[in-house]
Design a protein around this motif. Structure first.
Motif, PDB file in Angstrom:
ATOM      1  N   THR A 177     -10.895   8.635   4.278  1.00 26.23           N
ATOM      2  CA  THR A 177     -10.548   7.094   4.173  1.00 26.23           C
ATOM      3  C   THR A 177     -11.604   6.211   4.375  1.00 26.23           C
ATOM      4  N   SER A 178     -12.201   6.504   5.312  1.00 29.20           N
ATOM      5  CA  SER A 178     -13.465   5.433   5.702  1.00 29.20           C
ATOM      6  C   SER A 178     -14.546   5.557   4.543  1.00 29.20           C
ATOM      7  N   HIS A 179     -14.858   6.702   4.006  1.00 28.35           N
ATOM      8  CA  HIS A 179     -15.593   6.694   2.998  1.00 28.35           C
ATOM      9  C   HIS A 179     -15.237   5.886   1.835  1.00 28.35           C
ATOM     10  N   VAL A 180     -14.026   6.020   1.257  1.00 25.04           N
ATOM     11  CA  VAL A 180     -13.534   5.346   0.298  1.00 25.04           C
ATOM     12  C   VAL A 180     -13.356   3.707   0.615  1.00 25.04           C
ATOM     13  N   LEU A 181     -13.247   3.412   1.984  1.00 24.14           N
ATOM     14  CA  LEU A 181     -13.205   2.192   2.273  1.00 24.14           C
ATOM     15  C   LEU A 181     -14.858   1.461   2.257  1.00 24.14           C
ATOM     16  N   ASP A 182     -15.732   2.268   2.788  1.00 24.63           N
ATOM     17  CA  ASP A 182     -17.250   1.916   2.803  1.00 24.63           C
ATOM     18  C   ASP A 182     -17.797   1.630   1.206  1.00 24.63           C
ATOM     19  N   GLY A 242      -5.179   4.138  -6.865  1.00 24.56           N
ATOM     20  CA  GLY A 242      -4.301   4.382  -5.622  1.00 24.56           C
ATOM     21  C   GLY A 242      -4.742   4.824  -4.481  1.00 24.56           C
ATOM     22  N   CYS A 243      -6.111   5.451  -4.704  1.00 26.14           N
ATOM     23  CA  CYS A 243      -6.863   5.878  -3.512  1.00 26.14           C
ATOM     24  C   CYS A 243      -7.362   4.809  -2.790  1.00 26.14           C
ATOM     25  N   LEU A 244      -7.826   3.838  -3.613  1.00 22.43           N
ATOM     26  CA  LEU A 244      -8.654   2.713  -3.110  1.00 22.43           C
ATOM     27  C   LEU A 244      -7.434   1.498  -2.157  1.00 22.43           C
ATOM     28  N   ALA A 245      -6.325   1.406  -2.974  1.00 26.56           N
ATOM     29  CA  ALA A 245      -5.356   0.634  -2.293  1.00 26.56           C
ATOM     30  C   ALA A 245      -4.801   1.225  -0.886  1.00 26.56           C
ATOM     31  N   ASP A 246      -4.678   2.559  -0.766  1.00 29.42           N
ATOM     32  CA  ASP A 246      -4.081   3.117   0.371  1.00 29.42           C
ATOM     33  C   ASP A 246      -5.049   3.020   1.448  1.00 29.42           C
ATOM     34  N   PRO A 283       1.156  -1.618  -5.022  1.00 30.01           N
ATOM     35  CA  PRO A 283       0.029  -1.551  -4.265  1.00 30.01           C
ATOM     36  C   PRO A 283      -0.556  -2.986  -3.905  1.00 30.01           C
ATOM     37  N   ALA A 284      -0.533  -3.798  -5.027  1.00 24.57           N
ATOM     38  CA  ALA A 284      -1.239  -5.204  -5.207  1.00 24.57           C
ATOM     39  C   ALA A 284      -0.357  -5.933  -3.771  1.00 24.57           C
TER      40      ALA A 284
END
Length: 556
Positions: A177-182, A242-246, A283-284
């Motif tokens: 999750t941290s990788h996606v956020l970064d 979806g992954c980014l939103a979560d 998600p928005a």
């Protein structure tokens, strides 16, 4: 062998459960096909050093490769663990090489020190500082949100604080999750497209290889680590969104712990807007709420709550939308603007009486969202829906113009007040002014309605047929067209119109009876009688159908 597809894999995540010997063999085959500067994230202690040995062998075989080794380390305070000591010793050999060659080290140790639930994180902070002196770049994995002092100390020491795992989650989930956020934060800083896939990565979990964190979460594997199959990194945009939103919505605590709330708020709000534009309003809305939680002042919180309300309104969750707008008002948003948003909720709720009160409030207070003329137009439309023709006309006359919308609605008011000739004048004006494409069919329908009232049936048929060709026809379209065709004696065509009417509403007794009338005039007496009987089963009070059925039943 691994085929990295359209972009070389930059990060490989390994879970706790996968057999270390098999993973090491897979790494030996995979790493040469990853990016030249790759990150290996091992979400469990490498107790026997098997994976580290595979990494070192790879770097010795590939003199241009660099590997950033993220290793989960437990119980790091006091005496360092054997696994951590092995990592640091291996890194020191490459650091000496870097010193000789005047370049960066090709093995960068990034130990992740865990802090158990309820434990004081300060010993780990001290351990991290000590590792930093040995040219490591440590981070901390905390089980609960740190105090402000700990967050400040971590930031001052340049440490990354991972927050989690939440109950039922694993360290691997936190790290992916941290990788996606970064990846998203980097795109935000660089002005790139926010909804693009994150940096390419693989997840090795449960003995299977997954092309990204989302596919791992969904249980979609591309192969096993004990197979010779290739793995192509092929992002799927729907999954990525979806992954980014979560990831963003679930990272408010981590962003707070790392003193990155302003960046997080901006990211959440902008991703929310991008998702809303793509039609993904649920998600928005969740991201807009996350942006509100990350905001550090009332104005920014209000901006996020307005965005949340708009998303919920588009989603059809009207009560939640109204709550968000009310919350924004509490943060100091202009009361007139909030009144406009709340009026739109009431319109969606089909409560035009309440909507009128809100629009009147906006008119009195002033709003930057709609001009005075636009407010009068919105109020006129509410009065039209309430069939309050005089009130609607009064607002239409204050709505500016001339516009096709104003002329059309003035015509509707005239028509329902019995002034069909005046209504036609307004409908003709609307057609000259050019209604929007999605309104053109309505103008022709009401123009046909007016012509029918004036008994100009041949002209009415032309407008009604145009209307049916321009918009999704409803029962009223076919009913009105059928009536005009009947009056013109075009009974076969009228039959087709009434057949379509009863197809749309099989419970419309009068249309079954109308169908019977036109079948009778066309000479289809048996079918006509069947239609009358069906109409009377639905509504026995249709006297003309009763009389017709008696007439058809009488011999001679």
């Amino acid at each position: 062998m691994i085929d990295a597809g359209p972009a070389a894999v930059e990060r490989v995540f390994v879970d706790r459960e996968s057999p270390r010997t098999v993973v090491a063999e897979w790494l030996a085959a995979a790493l040469p096909h990853c990016a030249w500067s790759c990150h290996l994230v091992v979400a469990a202690p490498d107790d026997d050093g098997t994976l580290l040995a595979a990494v070192v062998d790879h770097l010795r075989r590939e003199p241009l490769a660099t590997l950033h080794h993220h290793q989960l380390v437990e119980d790091a305070w006091g005496e360092p663990s054997a696994a951590l000591e092995r990592l640091m010793t291996a890194a020191e050999g490459f650091q000496r090489e870097a010193y000789r060659e005047r370049c960066g080290s090709r093995l960068v140790p990034l130990p992740i020190l865990t802090v158990p639930p309820g434990a004081d994180p300060r010993p780990q902070l001290e351990a991290a500082r000590g590792l930093a002196e040995r040219l490591a770049k440590p981070s901390l994995l905390l089980s609960e949100a740190p105090s402000g002092d700990v967050a400040a100390e971590g930031a001052a020491a340049g440490l990354r604080l991972y927050l989690g795992p939440p109950e039922g989650a694993s360290p691997l989930e936190v790290l992916t999750t941290s990788h996606v956020l970064d990846s998203a934060l980097d795109r935000l800083a660089g002005g790139a497209t926010l909804l693009a896939p994150c940096r390419p990565h693989l997840v090795v979990a449960g003995g299977r290889v997954h092309a990204c964190a989302r596919q791992w979460a969904l249980g979609v594997a591309t192969g096993g680590i004990d197979e010779a199959a290739s793995v192509a990194w092929a992002p799927e945009p729907e999954l990525c969104r979806g992954c980014l939103a979560d990831a963003v919505a679930g990272s408010t605590g981590a962003l707070t712990a790392n003193l990155r709330r302003p960046e997080g708020r901006e990211l959440a709000l902008r991703v929310s807007a991008a998702l809303a534009e793509a039609g993904e309003t649920g998600p928005a809305a969740a991201l807009a709420r996350a942006a509100a939680e990350l905001a550090d002042d009332g104005r920014r919180r209000a901006e996020a709550r307005i965005q949340e309300g708009l998303c919920r309104l588009a989603e059809g969750r009207l009560a939640v939308a109204d709550e968000a707008f009310v919350a924004a008002a509490g943060e100091g948003v202009a009361a007139g603007d909030v009144a406009v948003h709340r009026a739109r909720v009431q319109v969606a709720w089909r409560d035009d009486i309440e909507a009128l009160d809100r629009y009147a409030e906006a008119l009195e207070l002033g709003t930057g969202l709609l001009s005075t003329e636009q407010l009068h137009m919105e109020m006129a439309l509410s009065h039209v829906r309430l069939e309050e023709w005089d009130d609607a006309r009064a607002h239409l006359l204050q709505a500016g113009g001339p516009t096709a919308g104003i002329a059309f609605n003035l015509g509707v008011c005239d028509l329902y007040q019995g002034r069909a000739a005046e209504a036609l004048t307004h409908f003709d004006e609307a057609l000259v002014l050019g209604p929007a494409a999605d309104e053109l069919g309505r103008v022709h329908f009401f123009r046909g309605f007016g012509l029918k009232e004036l008994e100009r049936y041949d002209e009415a048929v032309i407008d009604l047929e145009r209307s049916i060709g321009l918009e999704q026809a409803e029962l009223a379209h076919h009913n009105l067209l059928g009536f005009c065709l009947y009056k013109l004696g075009r009974h076969a065509e009228a039959v087709a119109s009434f057949e379509r009417a009863v197809e749309l509403d099989p419970g419309s007794a009068v249309d079954w009876a109308n169908l019977g009338v036109n079948l009778e005039r066309s000479g289809e007496l048996e079918r006509a009688a069947a239609m009358y009987r069906r109409a009377l089963r639905l509504d026995p009070r249709l006297d003309f159908a009763t009389a017709a059925l008696e007439r058809l039943s009488t011999p001679g």
